[in-house]
Design an enzyme around this catalytic site. Structure first.
Site, PDB file in Angstrom:
ATOM      1  N   ASP A  13       0.770  -1.155   0.079  1.00  0.00           N
ATOM      2  CA  ASP A  13       0.107  -0.043   0.047  1.00  0.00           C
ATOM      3  C   ASP A  13       0.968   1.282  -0.056  1.00  0.00           C
ATOM      4  O   ASP A  13       1.979   1.217   0.512  1.00  0.00           O
ATOM      5  CB  ASP A  13      -0.834   0.102   0.952  1.00  0.00           C
ATOM      6  CG  ASP A  13      -2.178   0.938   1.072  1.00  0.00           C
ATOM      7  OD1 ASP A  13      -2.359   1.434   0.072  1.00  0.00           O
ATOM      8  OD2 ASP A  13      -2.620   1.258   2.065  1.00  0.00           O
ATOM      9  N   HIS A  30       2.681   3.165  -8.951  1.00  0.00           N
ATOM     10  CA  HIS A  30       2.525   1.902  -9.494  1.00  0.00           C
ATOM     11  C   HIS A  30       3.700   1.164  -9.952  1.00  0.00           C
ATOM     12  O   HIS A  30       4.264   0.235  -9.790  1.00  0.00           O
ATOM     13  CB  HIS A  30       1.388   1.505 -10.104  1.00  0.00           C
ATOM     14  CG  HIS A  30      -0.202   1.756  -9.478  1.00  0.00           C
ATOM     15  ND1 HIS A  30      -0.451   1.736  -8.019  1.00  0.00           N
ATOM     16  CD2 HIS A  30      -1.331   2.680  -9.743  1.00  0.00           C
ATOM     17  CE1 HIS A  30      -1.451   2.258  -7.778  1.00  0.00           C
ATOM     18  NE2 HIS A  30      -1.903   2.796  -8.632  1.00  0.00           N
ATOM     19  N   LEU A 124      11.423 -20.436  -4.735  1.00  0.00           N
ATOM     20  CA  LEU A 124      10.603 -19.618  -4.086  1.00  0.00           C
ATOM     21  C   LEU A 124       9.323 -19.561  -4.529  1.00  0.00           C
ATOM     22  O   LEU A 124       9.567 -19.430  -5.804  1.00  0.00           O
ATOM     23  CB  LEU A 124      11.241 -18.248  -3.913  1.00  0.00           C
ATOM     24  CG  LEU A 124      10.440 -16.961  -3.758  1.00  0.00           C
ATOM     25  CD1 LEU A 124      10.052 -17.036  -2.219  1.00  0.00           C
ATOM     26  CD2 LEU A 124      10.987 -15.625  -4.221  1.00  0.00           C
TER      27      LEU A 124
END
Ligand code: FPP
Length: 226
Positions: A13, A30, A124
């Site tokens: 956020d 973004h 991962l």
């Protein structure tokens, strides 16, 4: 090398505020956020993180201005196309969680290609949540299991491991419909750092804080029995 076992989930956020504070359009935040994603994916294995789940676009985010939504969708597609080869080299498996039926076909295609190319990677797991709503996911699982529902069947249908550590950047302190079932015993870490500024030191600090917590899962410490 520490054994990699942690599941860390992140609510990324603060992109919009980060950009606005600089007099830039929100989408610049973004774009910078996508760079932060790259940094965190790179740093995760060194911190014994086995699974990283990133909240990229919630089902409620469709209510944002169409131009912002379009930029986000393009960023996801570009990220998948540009990062897949590097992910294969580094043993990173990519998986996208959430609804796919409302995504544009070229994004669905990029998702399928990235998932197929990285399917054999085992260092991962990076799960990117796009058009994701935990309530919807839970509802769909409940509807499909019906009266035969039990905890284990439910968890396996949702298909996401329990979260150990949930991080939310940007100073807000809420869950925003993210992994509500899987976070039942997650340690929660809120930081005022805006997502585009989040780096490997921030991730390391969150993981260190996690290790300092006393996780009891509803039990009490053995020494305290009596
Ligand atoms: C929340 O910040 C962030 C989002 C809704 C989008 C997250 C997307 C990225 C980090 C970009 C790329 C992601 C990938 C996986 C390549 P906000 O816009 O709500 O910020 P604000 O609260 O400051 O307005």
């Amino acid at each position: 090398m520490k054994q990699s076992s942690l599941h860390v989930a992140i609510i990324m956020d603060g992109n919009g505020r980060w950009a606005t504070a600089r007099g830039w359009p929100r989408v610049a935040g973004h774009r910078a956020g996508a760079d932060a994603v790259r940094r965190v994916v790179e740093a995760a294995p060194g911190l014994a993180i086995r699974t990283l789940t990133l909240y990229a676009f919630s089902s409620d985010n469709w209510q944002r201005p169409p131009a912002e939504v379009a930029t986000l969708m393009r960023l996801f597609r570009e990220y998948l196309s540009s990062e897949t080869a590097r992910c294969v080299e580094n043993g990173v498996r990519i998986r996208v969680i959430g609804r796919r039926d409302r995504l544009e076909p070229r994004l669905r295609k990029a998702i399928a290609a990235a998932e197929a190319a990285t399917a054999g990677c085992a260092r991962l797991d990076v799960q990117v949540a796009v058009d994701y709503s935990a309530r919807d996911a839970i509802l769909r699982a409940a509807q499909s299991l019906g009266a035969g529902a039990c905890r284990q069947a439910f968890s396996s249908l949702l298909g996401i491991p329990d979260v150990d550590l949930l991080i939310r950047t940007g100073g807000e302190q809420r869950l925003s419909d993210f992994l509500l079932w899987e976070c039942a015993y997650a340690e929660i870490y809120f930081t005022p750092r805006m997502w585009p500024d989040f780096d490997k030191n921030d991730l390391a600090a969150a993981v260190a804080e996690f290790h300092s917590r006393d996780r009891r899962f509803g039990r009490i410490k053995e020494a305290a029995v009596g």
